[in-house]
Design an enzyme around this catalytic site. Structure first.
Site, PDB file in Angstrom:
ATOM      1  N   GLU A  82       0.855  -1.183   0.000  1.00 20.89           N
ATOM      2  CA  GLU A  82       0.000   0.000   0.000  1.00 20.89           C
ATOM      3  C   GLU A  82       0.892   1.234   0.000  1.00 20.89           C
ATOM      4  OE1 GLU A  82      -2.963  -0.009   3.085  1.00 20.89           O
ATOM      5  OE2 GLU A  82      -3.750   1.950   2.480  1.00 20.89           O
ATOM      6  N   TYR A 126      -6.970  -8.946  11.329  1.00 22.53           N
ATOM      7  CA  TYR A 126      -5.690  -8.826  12.025  1.00 22.53           C
ATOM      8  C   TYR A 126      -5.923  -9.246  13.469  1.00 22.53           C
ATOM      9  CZ  TYR A 126      -4.426  -5.816   8.078  1.00 22.53           C
ATOM     10  OH  TYR A 126      -4.169  -5.313   6.824  1.00 22.53           O
ATOM     11  N   GLU A 136     -12.796  -2.058   2.284  1.00 22.17           N
ATOM     12  CA  GLU A 136     -13.416  -1.879   3.613  1.00 22.17           C
ATOM     13  C   GLU A 136     -14.450  -0.757   3.605  1.00 22.17           C
ATOM     14  OE1 GLU A 136     -10.226  -1.518   6.511  1.00 22.17           O
ATOM     15  OE2 GLU A 136      -9.645  -3.606   6.231  1.00 22.17           O
ATOM     16  N   ASN A 155      -6.780   1.445   2.668  1.00 22.00           N
ATOM     17  CA  ASN A 155      -7.492   2.699   2.881  1.00 22.00           C
ATOM     18  C   ASN A 155      -7.051   3.764   1.870  1.00 22.00           C
ATOM     19  OD1 ASN A 155      -8.648   1.412   5.072  1.00 22.00           O
ATOM     20  ND2 ASN A 155      -7.276   2.313   6.578  1.00 22.00           N
ATOM     21  N   GLU A 214      -6.493  -9.369   3.353  1.00 18.60           N
ATOM     22  CA  GLU A 214      -5.656  -8.715   4.371  1.00 18.60           C
ATOM     23  C   GLU A 214      -5.657  -9.599   5.601  1.00 18.60           C
ATOM     24  OE1 GLU A 214      -6.003  -4.575   5.411  1.00 18.60           O
ATOM     25  OE2 GLU A 214      -6.682  -4.074   3.387  1.00 18.60           O
TER      26      GLU A 214
HETATM   27  O1  AHR Z   1      -3.159  -2.872   6.057  1.00 18.82           O
HETATM   28  C1  AHR Z   1      -3.380  -1.693   6.758  1.00 18.82           C
HETATM   29  C2  AHR Z   1      -4.817  -1.210   6.645  1.00 18.82           C
HETATM   30  O2  AHR Z   1      -5.655  -2.112   7.310  1.00 18.82           O
HETATM   31  C3  AHR Z   1      -5.390  -1.141   5.260  1.00 18.82           C
HETATM   32  O3  AHR Z   1      -5.103   0.056   4.614  1.00 18.82           O
HETATM   33  C4  AHR Z   1      -6.862  -1.237   5.512  1.00 18.82           C
HETATM   34  O4  AHR Z   1      -7.544  -1.828   4.440  1.00 18.82           O
HETATM   35  C5  AHR Z   1      -6.963  -2.050   6.784  1.00 18.82           C
HETATM   36  O5  AHR Z   1      -7.802  -1.475   7.699  1.00 18.82           O
END
Ligand code: AHR
Length: 503
Positions: free
Chosen positions: A28, A245, A174, A73, A293
């Site tokens: 990113e 995550y 997202e 994002n 992700e």
């Molecule tokens: O990977 C970091 C961020 O985590 C990404 O930009 C977003 O998609 C997610 O919330």
């Protein structure tokens, strides 16, 4: 020692072929992922295009198959035209997502060139936050069409004669997140994504599309978001995205390592929701999952918030630079096993991210690039987890943790590579107190022998790697027995184990 764990491996009992795209990752425009990460002209390791060769080598070592780009994002206010054309004329833009200044020195063409150097495909995302269908079409034409039309001609003028040929596209990112520019309700997103998908496939019917799932499993609208958005997008898309995550904010290792139970549940819920919409629509098409992700992310959260708040609009500040420890690597291994256990429906996955930003690879601005602890389970899975995922006919002792019950001590899966005549077993002992004896019964693989038994184990769950050296690195073990098609060894408490068999 805890109860013995067993894995029965039978070549007839197959889940599905492992799609190589589950070994994807993510770059990113965020923090130092691009600038001083993959790209740093003037660095001693820079190549003729300004890309760091040390990073290229590490990415190639990981065997990353496809890379999501340019966000995250970031994509929700991405003006792709600013990232093409003569570099000196490119606009500097404020990136609202991470409150930084984007120079656009690296753009679409440069990234495509880099992706080639690391042998990866691109998983491109379009901006459905502050833009929409027309813009997605323009970008698709720019990237994929060989027509004599405005955007395809623009690409040629910018030095790329043949189309980039990007096969897979994410419809936004997202979009349910309150932090997202252009956040939408499920109905708003569903309609926009469906119309965009329809239009994009009218332009190029060879592409595949990913509909946005919930930002994570704890979103209040999960899984209603999936049900509503897929009502609109189901006929036009090929995948739904999942992001997740995990963190160990409570410093509770046993419970942290139990979190893949939640991931199992997440996968099952999304699969059920897809299949419910399939049934409702009387559709013949089965929608697959793009887990685009996933990782551990928590170490850097507090300092990042301060940095973005107090020192905004910097160029490539150090953001999301989690320094991973040994226990993080074990959770990453468990997440990989969970992905493989769902090889029939999880067809793409992206370890988020790849360089500097919550990443397996870290670069020192004035020094070398190095491997974080999480580098290793990904490397092993990507290298040896190619073939067919076999059903884990497994038994294991169980334990409870502060927030989870009936957590298996040992999680394991085998992947059979028929072409190479190899079987690889990945196993984690997540019992934090006890070693476990582990037996693999290879009964249907006559003539196979142990090729290698590799482990990641460490006395200190907080051990980390750095530019100065790797405290956490795999080592080969020989203390196993192999007799009459049965392998047996002790799996150390909290360990990642890779057992390779071959003819
Ligand atoms: O990977 C970091 C961020 O985590 C990404 O930009 C977003 O998609 C997610 O919330």
């Amino acid at each position: 020692m805890a109860e013995k764990a067993k894995l029965l491996v039978d070549k007839e009992l197959q889940i599905a072929p492992v799609d190589k795209r589950v070994y994807g990752s993510f770059i990113e425009h965020l923090g130092r992922a691009v600038y001083t990460g993959i790209y740093q002209p003037g660095h001693p390791a820079a190549d003729e295009d300004g890309f760091r060769k040390d990073v290229i080598e590490l990415v190639k070592e990981l065997g990353v198959t496809n890379i999501r780009y340019p966000g995250g994002n970031y994509v929700s206010n991405f003006f792709w035209e600013d990232s093409v054309g003569p570099v000196e004329q490119r606009k500097k833009r404020l990136d609202m997502a991470w409150r930084t200044l984007e120079t656009n020195e690296v753009g679409l063409h440069e990234f495509a060139k880099w992706a080639k150097k690391v042998n990866s495909d691109i998983l491109m995302a379009v901006n459905l936050g502050t833009r929409g269908t027309a813009d997605a079409l323009n970008l698709l034409e720019y990237c994929n069409l060989d027509t004599n039309s405005y955007y395809a001609d623009m690409r040629r003028r910018n030095g790329q004669d043949k189309p980039f040929g990007i096969k897979t596209w994410c419809l936004g990112n997202e979009m349910d997140g309150p932090w997202q520019l252009g956040q939408k309700t499920a109905t708003e997103y569903g309609r926009l994504a469906a119309e965009t998908a329809k239009a994009m496939k009218m332009m190029d019917d060879t592409i595949e599309l990913v509909s946005c799932g919930s930002a994570h499993v704890a979103m209040p609208t999960f899984p209603e978001w999936e049900a509503t958005t897929l009502e609109h997008t189901y006929d036009y898309v090929d995948y739904v995205s999942l992001h997740q995550y995990y963190g160990n904010q409570d410093a509770d290792c046993a419970d942290f390592l139990a979190k893949t139970q939640d991931l199992e549940h997440f996968f099952h819920t999304v699969i059920s929701t897809c299949d419910y919409i399939k049934a409702k629509k009387r559709s013949k098409k089965t929608l697959n999952l793009s887990f685009d992700e996933w990782n551990v992310w928590f170490h850097s959260l507090d300092s990042d918030n301060t940095e973005m708040k107090e020192r905004p609009w910097q160029i490539a500040p150090a953001l999301l630079e989690d320094h991973y420890d040994f226990e993080d690597a074990i959770l990453v291994g468990l997440m990989l096993i969970t992905i493989l256990k769902h090889a029939d429906r999880v067809k793409m996955a992206c370890l988020a991210q790849l360089v500097n930003v919550i990443a397996p690879i870290i670069t020192e601005k004035d020094g070398p690039a190095w491997r974080q602890t999480i580098f290793y389970p990904f490397l092993h899975a990507s290298k040896y987890g190619r073939g067919v995922a076999l059903m884990p006919i497994a038994t294991s002792g169980k334990h409870d943790t502060s927030k989870h019950e009936d957590v298996t001590d040992v999680e394991s899966i085998a992947v059979y590579n028929e072409e190479k005549e190899e079987v690889t077993v990945f196993a984690v002992n997540r019992n934090v107190d006890e070693d476990v004896r582990f037996e693999v019964d290879l009964r249907s693989f006559e003539g196979y022998q142990v090729k290698e038994f590799t482990v990641l184990e460490h006395e200190d769950i907080y051990a980390t790697n750095s530019a100065l050296g790797e405290k956490v690195a795999p080592k080969a073990k020989t203390d196993y027995v192999f007799d009459d098609g049965k392998f047996e060894a002790t799996l150390k408490k909290i360990s990642w184990n890779v057992i390779r068999f071959g003819k």
